[in-house]
Structure formats: C-alpha cells, structure tokens
Write an enzyme that holds these catalytic residues in place. Sequence first.
Site, PDB file in Angstrom:
ATOM      1  N   HIS A 157      -0.856 -12.888  17.238  1.00  0.00           N
ATOM      2  CA  HIS A 157      -0.611 -13.206  15.747  1.00  0.00           C
ATOM      3  C   HIS A 157      -1.653 -12.061  14.953  1.00  0.00           C
ATOM      4  CE1 HIS A 157      -0.804 -17.353  17.746  1.00  0.00           C
ATOM      5  NE2 HIS A 157      -1.527 -17.134  18.862  1.00  0.00           N
ATOM      6  N   SER A 278       4.211   9.523  -3.570  1.00  0.00           N
ATOM      7  CA  SER A 278       4.516   8.812  -4.804  1.00  0.00           C
ATOM      8  C   SER A 278       4.049   9.722  -6.323  1.00  0.00           C
ATOM      9  CB  SER A 278       2.979   8.433  -4.626  1.00  0.00           C
ATOM     10  OG  SER A 278       2.297   7.573  -5.862  1.00  0.00           O
ATOM     11  N   LYS A 284      -0.103  10.487  -0.903  1.00  0.00           N
ATOM     12  CA  LYS A 284       0.878   9.343  -0.209  1.00  0.00           C
ATOM     13  C   LYS A 284       1.901   9.995   0.977  1.00  0.00           C
ATOM     14  CE  LYS A 284       0.335   5.275  -0.785  1.00  0.00           C
ATOM     15  NZ  LYS A 284       1.117   4.654  -2.192  1.00  0.00           N
ATOM     16  N   GLU A 291      10.639   0.785   5.768  1.00  0.00           N
ATOM     17  CA  GLU A 291      10.408   0.300   3.907  1.00  0.00           C
ATOM     18  C   GLU A 291      11.878  -0.500   3.378  1.00  0.00           C
ATOM     19  OE1 GLU A 291       7.507   1.195   1.584  1.00  0.00           O
ATOM     20  OE2 GLU A 291       6.391   0.911   2.898  1.00  0.00           O
TER      21      GLU A 291
END
Length: 460
Positions: A157, A278, A284, A291
Amino acid sequence: MSSKLWGGRFTKSAEEWVDEFGASISFDQELVLEDIQGSLAHVTMLKQCSILPEEDADQIIAGLKSLQEKAEKGKLTFKVEMEDIHLNLESMLISEIGPVGGKLHTGRSRNDQVATDLHLYMRNQTKVILELINDLQKAILGQSKKNVETLIPGYTHLQRAQPISFAHHLMAYFWMLERDKQRFTESFKRINISPLGAGALAGTTFPIDRALSAELLGFEGIYENSLDAVSDRDFAIEFMSNSATMMMHLSRFSEEIILWSSQEFQFIELDDAFSTGSSIMPQKKNPDMAELIRGKTGRVYGNLTGLLTVLKGLPLAYNKDMQEDKEGVFDTVKTIVGSLKIFAGMISTMKVKTEVMEKATKNDFSNATELADYLASKGMPFREAHEVVGKLVLFCVQNGCYLVDLSIEQFQEASELFDQDIYDALNPYEAVKRRNSAGGTGFAQVLLAIEKAEKLVSEL
C-alpha cells in the site's frame, strides 16, 4: 481504363486522394525484406514443382535478389499509386526483368502474401525481443549481485511493511521478465507457421507444394485451412498481448525508479544519460526515460485494443479492414525494443545509495512483524501476538519513539515472554537474514535465486 496491376475489371481510375487513403505503402514498406524473402521461396517452389519453366524462375530469382540488394542499401523508391509493398515490388521486378516478372504471382494472392510477410516479420522481431529481455535480466542480475545484503524497506500500500534485501526487490522484476520471455517463446510456435499457398481464400488449382515453401522459409508447418490462413491475426494479437503484459511490468518498475530517485526517497541516482534537466529550474534532474516508458505503456495497450476491435466483426475471409493490422504491430515492436534497451542501460548504470536505504529501515515500524513472530515462536497464538505488538506500536507513535527504543521492562510489561534477545529480533539485518523460507528475502535464498537466474540468462 485503370493502370493498376489488378485494373482489368475497371474502366476508370480512382482520384488521387482516394488512392492515398487506401494505400498502405507508407507503412508496409517495413516488410520489404520479408516480402522478397517470401517471394524467393514461392518462386523456388514453383520451379521445383515445374509450374514455372526453370529459365523463367531463375530470371525471377535473379531479379528478386537484385531488389533485395537494393532494399538492404535503402535504394528502392516506393510509389503510392502502387498501393502496397507487394504491388510495388512486383512492378519493380517487371521493370527489372521484363514481363516474365508477372509470373511470380502464379499460385498465390496478396492475401496469403501479406499474411506470410507478417509471420516472417514477427518471427524476426520476437527473436530480437527475447534477446533484449535477456539483456535487461542480466542488468538486473548485475545490480542484484552487488546488493544482496543491502537493506531497503519493503512496501505494501506504499506504506513501509518489512525490511527486505534490495537484491530481492530487484529480482522480483527478473522473474516477471522471465515469465514474459516464456510467453513470447510459447507464442513463437503460432507465429512460425506458413499461410503461403492459401491463395485469396480457397487455395489454388496449381499443383503447389505448401510444405516445401514453408520449409524454404523455415516455418515449422502450414495453416491447415486456407480461410483461416488469410483471415486471422490471432498470432499478432497474442504477440501484442504479451507485449502489453511486459510493458505493464516495465511501467511498474519505472514507477519505482521514479519514486526511488525522488528527493523524498533518495534511494538511487540515475545516470545522466537517462535523465534530463528543467528549462527553468537548474537544480532539477528528472527521470524522464523511466517516465516515458511508463507513458508508452498506454500506446501498447491501445495497439492491442485496436487490433482486437478491427477483427471482432469480420466475416471470413480477408477484408480490407485487415490492412489496419500492421501499424499497431510495427509501433508495438518499436516501442518495446526501445523500452528494453533504455531500461537495461538505466538499471546497469544507476547508483544505489545503500546508506540511505538502510537508514530508512531503522526509522520506522517495519520490524513490528518480527515482534509478533517472536511471541508466536514462544507459544503465544499469532493473533494475540499481533494485538500485543499493535499496542506497543501505538504507544511508540503516541510517545514519539520506535520499538527499538523501548526498555526491556516496557516490553515485559506488554508480555512476560519478551526477553533480552528481543533486541536482536528487532535488528533489520537479522530480520532479513532470518527470512530463509523458499523464495524469501533471506540472504541465502536471494543468492540461490541469483544462481538459478544466471543459468536461465545463459541458456537463451
């Protein structure tokens, strides 16, 4: 009069935009080498069965080999007005060797021809995919062997559950991929059968030898029913189903890579080659490849659903709808091949932050199960032990401490079965080491799993 190779029945040509809408050459040129391969086998069979004179067959074979050489060098130019890869190549062959090239199509149809091409293409690509899955498994094994005794919180979970070996976590994906490999391997036998010679739907009056052409193409057998041979694409559906399942596994793995590399976890750092920055935030480092793989899973699912939908209402035998079978297959192959290559590099180069992982196993209650097991081993029914430990966890939460911070007196107040050795049981390293049941996270079991896995990747 139509200028098409099939145009004898027609008195006028379609408008240009209609031709473009109906043509498939923009994508089925991907099958150029497979189409030539199938044609070479077909004409060789026609020659050996004395359906074509040797001189004609040899001339056609020479012409096809010339086209094959040009195709391998990227020197063929395809025309929309020729509709598809089959008519384009036949037109080129006739230009190359003269009218005798028109004899190539004796005893076959574009219907069995395109089905044969797709079988050959998918057979080739399945072999490539199996090798790439194996490469990714090797990358997982490489990281696993270095991290058998590296501890990481195990989750259910997305809540910390029990400490486990990081290698054990990684190896879960090895075994998922092993089943994916088995699925592709098992479906290979349904890809490796020949529809060639089925004709448009009913076979042919020529005395062809389908078994011979199948043998020349390396197929294990032939379709037993000519209608079935040209009108089903279940082998492609099965391939795309296998691909969708594998992408689901890669997507789950991607999600964990994304979480682990975040500031909140900081369990790993991805190599710069598999990250991006970024345009506005200089600090970043984004896990973009993970992704992207997670996102590309959707297009593989879509390709599977698309083909199922195309086929679901078709009467026998071939229908033009089936032209829509190829783009989804090509896109799926391109997507999973790229994803597997990226993933293997991403896993083999990632940096594992062992200290951060191990620290995380100590600052939580993931050792609570160890206490319940401890009491159960001393004779307390597990359900009672569960309640005792649950109350201890509640006490710790209310008082801002962890189980390991409790004194022996506090433990014994909860149950007289607790003794000084409880602190050994609470040690995450010892907790992981003791879980030595088959397939468990105990270090000995993880080493056994790695040993078994290394044999599997070496046997492909």
